[in-house]
Design an enzyme around this catalytic site. Structure first.
Site: not given
Ligand SMILES: [Zn+2]
Length: 225
Positions: A16, A91, A130, A164, A175
């Site tokens: 996004k 949201r 990542r 991370r 999430r």
């Protein structure tokens, strides 16, 4: 010129931010990220930021009315006159109602809700792969798509690469759960009023961008008819 008042929806890792940046270049639309704005208000210690910080320090969600006030104010700003790209807001349906009402008060309305869809497994693969340099967090790699020359070692300074906490698989799955819970009703909300435009986010960033541009060009033509 007709306005482009847009909402951007999509899971974490859907790209996004990249698309928002390109649309900003294409159309001069300000990218209004609710999360970034909130962090900036807190770090500038504005009235709103101090209010929000109280909730955040207590580990609570910042209430709707605080967020709504902040966003509405921004959407009515000078640089958003020809349109905006909202990210991370609304949201929930209450926020969506508040936004619709505020826009109506300004004699405006939403042009579209752009939904960038990516299957959960693809999101996990993108984010969990990542790796970040311990010395410099801007040195980012991906175990599949952009691996370092030597596993676990930064190409640029030889420092160790770590994952991370946010990118741990169980965090990403959580999430995603929150995302689906929040977003499904919103997609329904905007579908009922015919505003949803869907894009296949598993394609490359260039292709997603081209498709969004084409969709927006069509929307603008329709507005003029
Ligand atoms: Zn490094």
């Amino acid at each position: 010129m007709s306005e482009l008042n847009l909402i951007l929806l999509g899971p974490p890792g859907a790209g996004k931010g990249t698309q928002a940046e390109r649309l900003r270049e294409d159309f001069g639309l300000p990218h209004i990220s609710a999360g970034d704005m909130l962090r900036a208000q807190v770090s500038d210690a504005t009235d709103l930021g101090l209010k929000a910080k109280k909730y955040m320090d207590a580990g609570e969600l910042v209430p709707d009315e605080v967020i709504i006030g902040m966003i509405i104010d921004r959407v009515g700003g000078e640089d958003a006159r020809d349109g905006f790209l909202l990210d991370g807001f609304p949201r929930n349906e209450d926020q969506a109602d508040a936004l619709a009402e505020a826009l109506e008060g300004l004699g405006r309305r939403l042009t579209a809700a752009l939904l960038i869809e990516v299957p959960d497994e693809e999101v996990v693969r993108r984010l969990a792969g990542r790796r970040m340099c311990v010395k410099n967090p801007s040195h980012i790699y991906h175990v599949d798509f952009d691996p370092p020359k030597h596993e676990g070692v930064c190409d640029q300074d030889g420092a160790r690469l770590i994952q991370r906490k946010d990118d741990a698989e169980e965090t990403i799955r959580h999430r995603l759960e929150v995302y689906h819970q929040q977003t499904a009703p919103l997609v329904g909300y905007y579908e009922r009023i015919g505003l949803v435009r869907r894009f296949d986010g598993s394609r490359g960033a260039d292709e997603v961008h081209a498709r969004i541009r084409a969709a927006l060009a069509t929307l603008r033509l329709e507005e003029k008819l």
